[in-house]
Motif scaffolding. Structure first.
Motif, PDB file in Angstrom:
ATOM      1  N   ARG A 304       5.651  37.803  95.078  1.00  0.00           N
ATOM      2  CA  ARG A 304       5.425  37.777  96.659  1.00  0.00           C
ATOM      3  C   ARG A 304       4.190  38.727  96.848  1.00  0.00           C
ATOM      4  O   ARG A 304       3.376  38.383  97.863  1.00  0.00           O
ATOM      5  CB  ARG A 304       6.722  38.306  97.763  1.00  0.00           C
ATOM      6  N   ALA A 305       4.017  39.667  96.406  1.00  0.00           N
ATOM      7  CA  ALA A 305       3.033  40.627  96.602  1.00  0.00           C
ATOM      8  C   ALA A 305       1.641  40.042  96.080  1.00  0.00           C
ATOM      9  O   ALA A 305       0.821  40.153  97.150  1.00  0.00           O
ATOM     10  CB  ALA A 305       3.001  42.026  95.764  1.00  0.00           C
ATOM     11  N   GLY A 313      -5.144  39.112 102.252  1.00  0.00           N
ATOM     12  CA  GLY A 313      -6.293  39.834 101.449  1.00  0.00           C
ATOM     13  C   GLY A 313      -5.566  40.997 100.509  1.00  0.00           C
ATOM     14  O   GLY A 313      -4.374  41.255 100.596  1.00  0.00           O
ATOM     15  N   PRO A 314      -6.149  41.559  99.934  1.00  0.00           N
ATOM     16  CA  PRO A 314      -5.939  42.499  98.628  1.00  0.00           C
ATOM     17  C   PRO A 314      -5.238  43.687  99.098  1.00  0.00           C
ATOM     18  O   PRO A 314      -4.233  44.003  98.544  1.00  0.00           O
ATOM     19  CB  PRO A 314      -7.112  42.761  97.803  1.00  0.00           C
ATOM     20  N   ALA A 319      -0.034  46.503  99.831  1.00  0.00           N
ATOM     21  CA  ALA A 319       0.893  47.059 100.613  1.00  0.00           C
ATOM     22  C   ALA A 319       2.287  46.746 100.144  1.00  0.00           C
ATOM     23  O   ALA A 319       3.449  47.394 100.164  1.00  0.00           O
ATOM     24  CB  ALA A 319       0.689  47.115 102.025  1.00  0.00           C
ATOM     25  N   ALA A 320       2.138  45.543  99.995  1.00  0.00           N
ATOM     26  CA  ALA A 320       3.717  44.701  99.621  1.00  0.00           C
ATOM     27  C   ALA A 320       3.930  45.205  98.177  1.00  0.00           C
ATOM     28  O   ALA A 320       5.358  45.468  97.847  1.00  0.00           O
ATOM     29  CB  ALA A 320       3.355  43.065  99.656  1.00  0.00           C
ATOM     30  N   ALA A 333      -0.408  45.135  85.955  1.00  0.00           N
ATOM     31  CA  ALA A 333      -1.278  43.802  85.780  1.00  0.00           C
ATOM     32  C   ALA A 333      -1.672  43.342  87.089  1.00  0.00           C
ATOM     33  O   ALA A 333      -2.711  42.957  87.524  1.00  0.00           O
ATOM     34  CB  ALA A 333      -0.855  42.737  84.875  1.00  0.00           C
ATOM     35  N   VAL A 334      -0.506  43.228  87.731  1.00  0.00           N
ATOM     36  CA  VAL A 334      -0.812  42.818  89.462  1.00  0.00           C
ATOM     37  C   VAL A 334      -1.549  43.743  90.273  1.00  0.00           C
ATOM     38  O   VAL A 334      -2.371  43.471  90.886  1.00  0.00           O
ATOM     39  CB  VAL A 334       0.565  42.513  89.977  1.00  0.00           C
ATOM     40  N   ALA A 335      -1.220  44.971  90.059  1.00  0.00           N
ATOM     41  CA  ALA A 335      -1.967  46.175  90.789  1.00  0.00           C
ATOM     42  C   ALA A 335      -3.383  46.153  90.455  1.00  0.00           C
ATOM     43  O   ALA A 335      -4.422  46.023  91.088  1.00  0.00           O
ATOM     44  CB  ALA A 335      -1.299  47.578  90.406  1.00  0.00           C
ATOM     45  N   ALA A 336      -3.693  45.780  89.101  1.00  0.00           N
ATOM     46  CA  ALA A 336      -5.108  45.749  88.575  1.00  0.00           C
ATOM     47  C   ALA A 336      -5.765  44.774  89.221  1.00  0.00           C
ATOM     48  O   ALA A 336      -6.879  44.733  89.829  1.00  0.00           O
ATOM     49  CB  ALA A 336      -5.139  45.687  87.189  1.00  0.00           C
ATOM     50  N   TYR A 337      -5.365  43.492  89.360  1.00  0.00           N
ATOM     51  CA  TYR A 337      -5.704  42.532  90.009  1.00  0.00           C
ATOM     52  C   TYR A 337      -6.076  42.520  91.426  1.00  0.00           C
ATOM     53  O   TYR A 337      -7.219  42.179  91.924  1.00  0.00           O
ATOM     54  CB  TYR A 337      -4.812  41.144  89.687  1.00  0.00           C
TER      55      TYR A 337
END
Length: 381
Positions: A304-305, A313-314, A319-320, A333-337
């Motif tokens: 969902r994040a 927006g990123p 925040a999610a 990996a999601v945080a990096a993206y």
């Protein structure tokens, strides 16, 4: 030799023997012996009733084994007084075998192995090769699983949700060795969806078909991963997409929403977008909100994040992501993206490198390493 026919008859033969008094391990062993006999005999003399032949021969194999076992003499007397089975029963007990193989006392790995062996009709060697473990190791795993469920009755209601989770585990193993586990999971789920009067098996089938439709585009010729946004959508299987969407629509029309239907709805929205830029991320977020209500799993919050980051927006995505536990696989990996999309290349490169160290497989590790190297190259003079 029609291997597909033999595999489809395997669960019926096992359940026929169990209902006649054989315990599960003995029934499964006897059916495997009968399958070997079928491979030897059928090419020259195929029976008119293959199912009945398999049950009859398996029953004789079981009696032979019982006679050879002194500890089972009393049961041998009982079973020999019963007439040998003729034609296989018309009722298909495969559904109960699904439930037995997904017994709550089994670990997920054991439940998957037993399902592939008893319901799927695969050999121990095939299962071992698919999971990249020695055949002896897989044989021990299957033997322990059979002992665990030995004596469990076939006539008790089973947990469909557990069966679905086991089949999804099989599907997500993908392909290795000479067994295509994704295709095998689809085959078994098709059979389950016919037998269960509930939309969730259909939802899982739709999800599998929609994911499987993108399979050819997921990797480059050199074996490297191709992210969804970069895939050649012309290589997606439109027939599988059409079938999956049709099955999903019929399931949703029954108004009994479950997690696999919701996941399939997300997959259908991806499949419906002509390009990555035209993806309806707002609606995808809404479906993830439904999934949160149904399961509230960490993986759903992670996905969902990503969707929030695309829709709003990123920074909204970050925040999610803050509510997702740091140890969850692929969170880094999601945080990096999301940091890359927000323009913070230094942080994104560092996080891609960290994610590569935690990657669950070589292909994903290589992909994340390349992402880190790409951003570091952009930051260099």
């Amino acid at each position: 030799m029609d291997e597909a026919l033999l595999r489809s008859l395997t669960p019926r033969a096992i359940t026929a023997l169990v209902r006649r008094g054989a315990d599960f391990p003995a029934a499964e062993d006897a059916v495997q012996d009968a399958l070997v006999e079928a491979v030897r005999v059928w090419p020259a003399d195929r029976p008119h009733d293959p199912a009945g032949w398999l049950v009859t021969v398996a029953w004789r194999k079981f009696l032979d084994a019982a006679r050879a076992d002194t500890a089972r003499r009393r049961r041998e007397v009982r079973v020999e007084r019963e007439p040998a089975p003729g034609p296989a029963p018309a009722a298909d007990d495969t559904l109960q075998l699904y439930f037995l193989c997904a017994h709550p006392s089994l670990t997920p790995a054991s439940a998957v192995a037993l399902t592939l062996r008893a319901v799927g009709g695969l050999t121990t060697r095939q299962i071992a090769e698919a999971y990249l473990v020695p055949e002896a190791t897989m044989a021990q795993r299957i033997s322990r699983a059979k002992r665990t469920v030995s004596g469990a009755p076939l006539d008790r209601p089973g947990d469909v949700a557990t069966v679905l989770r086991v089949l999804y585990l099989v599907f997500n193993e993908g392909y290795s060795g000479d067994v295509d586990l994704a295709a095998e999971a689809i085959r078994l789920t098709r059979r389950l969806a016919v037998q269960v009067d509930h939309p969730e098996p259909a939802g899982l089938l739709a999800l599998m078909l929609l994911h499987h439709a993108r399979r050819a585009a997921r990797t480059a010729p050199d074996g490297s991963l191709v992210p969804l946004a970069e895939q050649d959508r012309g290589r997606w299987d439109t027939a599988l997409i059409s079938e999956g969407v049709g099955i999903l629509q019929a399931a949703l029309a029954r108004d009994r929403l479950g997690e696999f239907q919701a996941q399939a709805a997300v997959a259908a929205l991806h499949a419906d977008a002509p390009t990555a830029e035209e993806t309806d991320w707002v609606q995808i977020v809404e479906w993830y909100d439904e999934l949160m209500r149904l399961t509230d799993s960490p993986v759903v919050r992670l996905n969902r994040a990503v969707a929030v980051g695309e829709a709003d927006g990123p920074r909204a995505g970050l925040a999610a992501l803050a509510g997702v536990e740091a140890a969850l696989p692929r969170r880094t990996a999601v945080a990096a993206y999301l940091h890359e999309r927000d323009g913070n290349l230094a942080t994104a490169a560092r996080l891609y490198a960290e994610a590569a160290l935690r990657a669950p497989n070589l292909a994903e590790r290589d992909h994340l390493t390349r992402q880190a190297a790409r951003l570091n190259a952009r930051r260099s003079p």
